[in-house]
Design an enzyme around this catalytic site. Structure first.
Site, PDB file in Angstrom:
ATOM      1  N   ARG A   1       0.470  -1.152   0.312  1.00  0.00           N
ATOM      2  CA  ARG A   1      -0.232  -0.579   0.103  1.00  0.00           C
ATOM      3  C   ARG A   1       0.933   0.953  -0.057  1.00  0.00           C
ATOM      4  O   ARG A   1       1.183   2.044  -1.089  1.00  0.00           O
ATOM      5  CB  ARG A   1      -1.173   0.301   1.182  1.00  0.00           C
ATOM      6  CG  ARG A   1      -2.776   0.985   0.652  1.00  0.00           C
ATOM      7  CD  ARG A   1      -2.078   2.750   1.503  1.00  0.00           C
ATOM      8  NE  ARG A   1      -1.681   2.245   2.809  1.00  0.00           N
ATOM      9  CZ  ARG A   1      -0.753   3.390   3.725  1.00  0.00           C
ATOM     10  NH1 ARG A   1      -1.191   4.642   2.761  1.00  0.00           N
ATOM     11  NH2 ARG A   1      -0.510   3.080   4.632  1.00  0.00           N
TER      12      ARG A   1
ATOM     13  N   HIS B   1       3.882   3.360  13.343  1.00  0.00           N
ATOM     14  CA  HIS B   1       3.782   4.236  11.379  1.00  0.00           C
ATOM     15  C   HIS B   1       5.175   4.620  11.375  1.00  0.00           C
ATOM     16  O   HIS B   1       4.993   6.236  11.665  1.00  0.00           O
ATOM     17  CB  HIS B   1       2.470   3.907  10.214  1.00  0.00           C
ATOM     18  CG  HIS B   1       2.816   4.235   9.373  1.00  0.00           C
ATOM     19  ND1 HIS B   1       2.997   3.579   9.081  1.00  0.00           N
ATOM     20  CD2 HIS B   1       3.106   5.591   8.655  1.00  0.00           C
ATOM     21  CE1 HIS B   1       2.420   3.297   7.316  1.00  0.00           C
ATOM     22  NE2 HIS B   1       3.192   5.060   6.842  1.00  0.00           N
TER      23      HIS B   1
ATOM     24  N   CYS C   1       9.197   9.168  -0.233  1.00  0.00           N
ATOM     25  CA  CYS C   1       8.324  10.402  -0.912  1.00  0.00           C
ATOM     26  C   CYS C   1       9.021  10.615  -2.646  1.00  0.00           C
ATOM     27  O   CYS C   1       9.725  11.526  -2.416  1.00  0.00           O
ATOM     28  CB  CYS C   1       8.585  11.043  -0.373  1.00  0.00           C
ATOM     29  SG  CYS C   1       8.239  13.002   0.026  1.00  0.00           S
TER      30      CYS C   1
END
Lengths: 324, 324
Positions: B15, B212, B245
């Protein structure tokens, strides 16, 4: 910047980093590096080692570097010395702190300095005697760094009891301070906590000051945080993580000075080091060693938005970490 | 391997990793990835998200993946759902656990899901009602992951009190569990300790389960160790650290599953995951995405000599970590 420090970050790139390179860095560059890091606020630098210069020509200018570093205001100058002969040279050069590596692994000790534990303990006794013969004002601090204190690439696991027993013997032999070194990057946070605590219990809390960590398997900063929580006050680190093991291509070396300072300051622990200026020293290194791969996360990601050093509001939030 | 676990490592690469790639990974490859990681002992996998598939085509096969993952014996299947519509699809597909991201930063919430805090809380209420209308045996667990819980790239610092207050409101709205996410890699070990503890104190210790973390600035594993020491039982991670990112070239993404498992097992904490088999899944990924840079230290340095998983003699050495 304020010179009040909660944690001392000792730069070891000039010793542990450069000794692993396949070249000799120019003395002038080394001096500029020392000067620039001291100006950024680094208060302690291991500038080299008095070893066999035929085996490690990268360290041949150590006496000149000690002399230079001693002219930098407020800087504590450390050198590595493997034996009494090296200690004599270090004392002549005027070092503030001698760091004697004694390997917890007998096999590593033979490989590294060609001496057994008993022979190394005898060296420490000889160095102690040499220091005690000096006028009190000229005596350097005698630290013994126990290398392979968390495991060894030759012997594998190293029992904690062996490290504790060795620390006791080394203090009895005359060491002022003991350090624990994860020479080959095997430690984990629990191991660091347990070994630091056990050694402190055995030799006195004030005598275990320094932990030397490598980031070989990415656990370096986690281990550093664990060491801090057990009261360690000095952490060795290397600018840009210089010092990868020549036998493991791509493996990183020491924990990265700039990443460590970022972590500590983010945690509200004052290092006395200005991170922007430290990053400039990294750029200086990159310019003078363009072909050497540099490690580190902060240099890639940059500082977070609105980040400030030792942010007091973070410290105020029920910190459980030692801050003084 | 034993299925007794001290820590659950939840794989989120399918994911959080894949959603950041500029391509759609083939469904068949994703299935093999899930199957292989489950076979290595990973007990929980976030297989995708029910989002706007036009915006994130990488996630368009999430329903098929949930259906497949549910056929894998013993695997807990998590999906991310940004709203009640997504939750409906996730329930239809048969997910075991829904993870709703609610950003502590109002600006990030608007950017990410185009909704304010109050709108997101209303979504959680709607999802709770939807779940409660199901027969008890079919109800998935409802987790709300508070994103930007440690800081934000738009707003900068996020006050701890804001995170605590949001966690309270989300539990009141019907969340079974709350997670804290360092979405942009800003957290540090003290911040993790303080925020985990404060949220636990506010909503009940059993309700804050998951943290997380991203490794953007190299502090990921240090933060993971801090979370564990505050009693967190589930850590998200991504194989090979997939999920950098796209706005920070070279910045790493989630903490690396294999490095995390190495740290945990080295600390004597059982993950139920066989590290050798996990490394094989990494190789599988490398083979099928040869142009994607993979992160991770263990893959470079290898396991230490004579290393064993969850070595009991390490646990026995006065561990201060939760081991059960």
């Amino acid at each position: 910047m304020s010179t009040e420090r909660d944690v001392v970050v000792c730069e070891v790139g000039l010793r542990d980093g450069l000794q692993n390179l396949d070249r000799v860095l120019d003395l002038g560059i080394k001096k500029q590096w020392i000067k620039a890091e001291a100006a950024a606020g680094v208060s302690e630098i291991e500038v080299g080692s008095f070893v066999n210069f035929q085996r490690l020509p990268q360290m041949a200018d150590t006496a000149a570097l000690v002399a230079f570093a001693k002219t930098v205001n407020g800087l504590k100058v450390t050198v590595l010395v493997p034996n009494a002969h090296g200690a004599k040279l270090a004392i002549q050069a005027g070092a503030d702190r001698l760091s004697v590596p004694v390997s917890a692994s007998e096999s590593h000790s033979q490989d590294n300095v060609n001496r057994s534990h008993q022979q190394m303990i005898a060296e420490v006794v000889a160095i102690r005697d040499m220091i005690n013969a000096l006028p009190e004002a000229r005596r350097p601090l005698l630290e013994v760094g126990i290398s392979t204190a968390f495991g060894c690439t030759i012997e594998g696991a190293i029992a904690q009891s062996k490290v504790v027993s060795l620390a006791r013997q080394l203090v009895a032999a005359g060491a002022d301070e003991i350090g624990l070194a994860d020479t080959v990057g095997i430690a984990n946070p629990i191991m660091v906590r347990n070994r630091v605590r056990s050694v402190k219990d055995a030799i006195g809390w004030h005598r275990l000051t320094t932990v030397h960590l490598h980031n070989t398997r990415g656990l370096g900063l986690a281990n550093a945080a664990a060491a801090l929580e057990e009261g360690v006050k000095t952490l060795d680190a290397s600018l840009a993580g210089l010092g990868g093991c020549p036998f493991v291509p791509g493996a990183t070396g020491n924990i990265v000075t700039e990443d460590l300072v970022f972590m500590l300051e983010s945690m509200g622990l004052r290092t006395g080091i200005e991170i922007d200026r430290l990053m400039q020293v990294r750029e200086f290194l990159a310019k003078h060693m363009p072909d050497i791969p540099l490690s580190g996360f902060l240099a890639v990601a940059g500082l977070p938005m609105a980040w400030t050093q030792s942010s007091p509001d973070i410290v105020a939030q029920n910190s459980t970490m030692p801050t003084g």
